[in-house]
Design a protein around this motif. Structure first.
Motif, mmCIF file in Angstrom:
data_model
loop_
_atom_site.group_PDB
_atom_site.id
_atom_site.type_symbol
_atom_site.label_atom_id
_atom_site.label_comp_id
_atom_site.label_asym_id
_atom_site.label_seq_id
_atom_site.Cartn_x
_atom_site.Cartn_y
_atom_site.Cartn_z
ATOM 1 N N GLU A 167 2.337 2.871 2.154
ATOM 2 C CA GLU A 167 3.524 2.895 3.012
ATOM 3 C C GLU A 167 4.791 2.529 2.239
ATOM 4 O O GLU A 167 5.908 2.689 2.751
ATOM 5 C CB GLU A 167 3.359 1.951 4.201
ATOM 6 C CG GLU A 167 3.158 0.513 3.846
ATOM 7 C CD GLU A 167 1.689 0.126 3.787
ATOM 8 O OE1 GLU A 167 1.389 -1.074 3.795
ATOM 9 O OE2 GLU A 167 0.835 1.045 3.738
ATOM 10 N N ARG A 221 0.849 -1.191 0.000
ATOM 11 C CA ARG A 221 0.000 0.000 0.000
ATOM 12 C C ARG A 221 0.886 1.242 0.000
ATOM 13 O O ARG A 221 2.071 1.167 -0.266
ATOM 14 C CB ARG A 221 -0.943 -0.032 1.204
ATOM 15 C CG ARG A 221 -1.991 -1.138 1.107
ATOM 16 C CD ARG A 221 -2.831 -1.229 2.366
ATOM 17 N NE ARG A 221 -2.038 -1.694 3.492
ATOM 18 C CZ ARG A 221 -2.500 -1.754 4.736
ATOM 19 N NH1 ARG A 221 -3.721 -1.375 5.009
ATOM 20 N NH2 ARG A 221 -1.724 -2.189 5.717
ATOM 21 N N SER A 248 1.970 0.759 8.487
ATOM 22 C CA SER A 248 0.652 1.151 7.996
ATOM 23 C C SER A 248 0.603 2.668 8.015
ATOM 24 O O SER A 248 0.494 3.290 9.072
ATOM 25 C CB SER A 248 -0.467 0.572 8.871
ATOM 26 O OG SER A 248 -1.711 1.124 8.482
ATOM 27 N N SER A 262 -7.749 3.870 -0.286
ATOM 28 C CA SER A 262 -7.488 2.776 0.648
ATOM 29 C C SER A 262 -8.738 2.398 1.441
ATOM 30 O O SER A 262 -9.390 3.260 2.032
ATOM 31 C CB SER A 262 -6.383 3.182 1.628
ATOM 32 O OG SER A 262 -6.208 2.168 2.603
ATOM 33 N N THR A 293 -8.610 0.771 4.189
ATOM 34 C CA THR A 293 -8.162 0.541 5.561
ATOM 35 C C THR A 293 -9.080 1.248 6.564
ATOM 36 O O THR A 293 -9.420 2.423 6.388
ATOM 37 C CB THR A 293 -6.727 1.051 5.755
ATOM 38 O OG1 THR A 293 -5.863 0.302 4.904
ATOM 39 C CG2 THR A 293 -6.281 0.882 7.201
ATOM 40 N N PRO A 314 -6.878 -3.350 13.207
ATOM 41 C CA PRO A 314 -6.931 -2.870 11.828
ATOM 42 C C PRO A 314 -7.700 -3.842 10.945
ATOM 43 O O PRO A 314 -7.798 -5.033 11.240
ATOM 44 C CB PRO A 314 -5.446 -2.822 11.434
ATOM 45 C CG PRO A 314 -4.810 -3.882 12.278
ATOM 46 C CD PRO A 314 -5.578 -3.931 13.567
ATOM 47 N N THR A 321 -0.813 -1.920 13.953
ATOM 48 C CA THR A 321 0.513 -2.121 13.374
ATOM 49 C C THR A 321 1.353 -0.874 13.624
ATOM 50 O O THR A 321 1.370 0.051 12.821
ATOM 51 C CB THR A 321 0.405 -2.394 11.868
ATOM 52 O OG1 THR A 321 -0.580 -3.397 11.644
ATOM 53 C CG2 THR A 321 1.727 -2.856 11.301
ATOM 54 N N GLU A 337 -1.679 4.633 6.903
ATOM 55 C CA GLU A 337 -2.973 5.141 7.348
ATOM 56 C C GLU A 337 -3.068 5.155 8.871
ATOM 57 O O GLU A 337 -3.573 6.106 9.468
ATOM 58 C CB GLU A 337 -4.113 4.278 6.785
ATOM 59 C CG GLU A 337 -4.268 4.371 5.285
ATOM 60 C CD GLU A 337 -3.532 3.243 4.588
ATOM 61 O OE1 GLU A 337 -2.565 2.723 5.192
ATOM 62 O OE2 GLU A 337 -3.909 2.898 3.459
ATOM 63 N N THR A 338 -2.565 4.084 9.524
ATOM 64 C CA THR A 338 -2.620 4.017 10.985
ATOM 65 C C THR A 338 -1.795 5.122 11.618
ATOM 66 O O THR A 338 -2.278 5.870 12.478
ATOM 67 C CB THR A 338 -2.105 2.641 11.467
ATOM 68 O OG1 THR A 338 -2.969 1.624 10.953
ATOM 69 C CG2 THR A 338 -2.092 2.572 12.983
#
Length: 563
Positions: free
Chosen positions: A107, A105, A165, A128, A130, A203, A154, A167-168
């Motif tokens: 990342e 992704r 990740s 995404s 996610t 997640p 994550t 997004e995280t």
């Protein structure tokens, strides 16, 4: 007779010469292509980041339909889990050359910024899917409410520290959370851990886990990074820079066959689903045809093939993602050179020479047709430019606007808020912020369904947009919560606007499937004062008054003047 014979011989020689020239030109032009398309037989490995499911349907379709075989490739598609149930890191597998290609992704840009030799070949999922997943019984719907709850995300300090990740990390930072203080444990990616309470946040993908939890009789709650202004790519196809340099024809062949497979999978989902169910090892019995059909429908929404060609790489959007990651301090400033795929010509020096010689000779033959060709090409180019401009405009809107309501998203709102506070103080002008929340919205979702809830939110955003002034800024802040900037506005003036909104929403009705759904809103108001260090302080005060309004019974307005 002699004259006639001479003319015939001359004509014959001219014909022979013309045939020879045309034949030579055809050979010169076509020989590089013939050499380039010589059948090859190469074994390559594609590393997936997860279990076999429709998320990777395009690669299965390319294999099932023989697209890889036609390209001269023998492809092994590896699951994202090793035999010891350890989750694979597709970036590591490709970088250390245990696989030729991988799926990752956004990342991957972080890996590039750290100097790893990775190259994006195609953007498959344009937005995404996610999400963060919790259960209704745990009683929270925002990242800011995590507190000391046990979670499993994550993060760099987990057992899977090499798995990133974006997004995280981005959403937690945008929410103002310090990852070092969270009660985080290494993610197992097992829904049963969430059900048993070992973790209260994990997640997942919007196309996957929420559907599974509902089938198991639970009520999932999803928190999207989009609510925090984090809008990145989903799955993308990548490879190693060295492989691209050493074997560009093989890389191009794999990329072309894979994209062909994705187009087939989107047009023929049932065929690919049957192949997955019958030939691939899926995680369990719940991963059946019904699940894959649901996944296929949801994945199409995130791929947006009607809007954007599958695999299209947009350098401007990648630069915007890089800028966002820099702003969130996830990476240092980095160049995208070498990160985004561009075809590399394998021609040798002599091929290039003959190629340009052929072009020169052909230009002499087509001079008289050039004007007409240029006219047609110019017209087509103008149409393509207009189409691209429209596509770029739509992509910019996706990055700055909330996809459901069309209002500004959270990250863009924060930027304008800080700018508005600075201008208000510089010119000594008043400024108010208003926070609005739909009352008992969860009951609407539970009673009438999420589709009805979305319609109610759209109606509220449309109504409010018509009630505020031209200079006011409206934002969908997250879920059923909205935020507003009221420039050059005193508190008593803002109160009049808020009262109109409360009254109009209460008096309006939402018709969904011939059912009338009523809804009210609560509002918190705050005016900029000297104690506010920045726009966030002002926004937090408005949020505090919003919760006070809800505590007063909802359908209320609470302001700092009531303290």
């Amino acid at each position: 007779m002699m004259i006639s014979s001479g003319c015939s011989g001359s004509t014959f020689r001219k014909c022979v010469q013309r045939v020879a020239i045309v034949s030579a030109l055809i050979f010169i032009v076509c020989s590089p292509a013939i050499l380039a398309n010589t059948p090859i037989s190469e074994k390559v490995i594609l590393q997936l980041p997860w279990h076999h499911q429709f998320q990777f349907a395009g690669y299965y379709a390319a294999q099932q339909q023989g697209f890889y075989q036609e390209a001269g490739l023998e492809v092994e598609i590896r699951s994202g889990f090793f035999k010891n149930n350890q989750l694979a890191n597709s970036a590591e597998e490709v970088v250390f050359q245990r696989a030729h290609f991988g799926v990752a992704r956004s990342e991957l840009l972080i890996h590039h910024a750290r100097g790893l030799p990775v190259v994006v070949l195609a953007n498959i999922v344009q937005r995404s899917p996610t999400v963060f997943i919790t259960l209704e019984e745990y009683g929270f719907e925002r990242l800011e409410e995590i507190g000391d709850r046990p979670i499993s995300l994550t993060l760099p300090d987990s057992t899977y520290g090499n798995l990133l990740s974006a997004e995280t990390l981005g959403a937690l930072k945008a929410a103002g959370l310090n990852i070092n203080t969270l009660n985080n444990h290494s993610p197992s990616w097992k829904l049963q851990d969430l059900i048993d309470g070992k973790t209260q946040l994990m997640p997942g993908w919007a196309t996957d886990e929420p559907f599974m939890l509902e089938r198991m009789g639970h009520h999932p709650v999803t928190i999207s990074p989009l609510d925090y202004g984090i809008d990145l790519y989903g799955d993308l196809l990548f490879t190693h820079q060295q492989l691209l340099l050493e074997n560009p024809s093989m890389v191009d062949a794999f990329r072309t066959a894979s994209l062909r497979g994705w187009r087939y999978a989107l047009d023929n989902p049932d065929t690919v689903i049957e192949y997955i169910v019958e030939n691939l090892q899926t995680p369990g019995p719940l991963y059946d045809a019904d699940f894959f059909r649901y996944e296929a429908q949801q994945l199409r929404l995130f791929m947006q093939p009607e809007l954007i060609e599958v695999g299209y790489i947009n350098p401007d959007r990648w630069q915007a993602i890089a800028n966002l990651m820099e702003e969130l301090e996830m990476i240092q400033p980095v160049s995208l050179e070498g990160f985004l795929y561009q075809p590399i010509s394998p021609d040798s020096a002599w091929q290039k020479f003959w190629h340009w010689l052929a072009i020169t000779l052909l230009m002499l033959l087509i001079t008289f047709a050039l004007i007409g060709w240029l006219h047609r090409s110019n017209r087509k180019l103008v149409l393509e430019i207009r189409k691209k401009e429209l596509t770029e405009k739509e992509l910019i809107q996706l990055a700055t606007l909330d996809p459901l309501t069309g209002l500004m998203n959270r990250l863009s709102f924060h930027k304008i808020l800080q700018k508005s506070v600075k201008e208000a103080r510089q010119h000594q002008l008043p400024l108010c912020v208003m926070m609005l929340d739909a009352d008992y919205f969860k009951q609407i979702n539970d009673t009438y369904g999420h589709l009805a809830g979305d319609i109610v939110l759209k109606n509220i955003s449309t109504l409010v947009s018509n009630l505020i002034r031209t200079e006011d800024i409206a934002c969908r802040y997250g879920g059923e919560e909205f935020a507003f900037i009221l420039p050059n506005t005193r508190l008593h003036e803002a109160l009049l606007i808020a009262q109109r909104i409360v009254n109009e929403v209460a008096d309006s009705s939402n018709i969904v499937n011939d059912i009338e759904i009523s809804c009210t809103v609560s509002i918190g108001l705050a005016e900029l004062n000297e104690s506010d260090k920045d726009g966030i302080n002002l926004l937090n005060r408005a949020d505090t008054y919003l919760y006070k309004a809800k505590a007063l019974g909802r359908n209320q307005i609470a302001t700092q003047g009531e303290d």
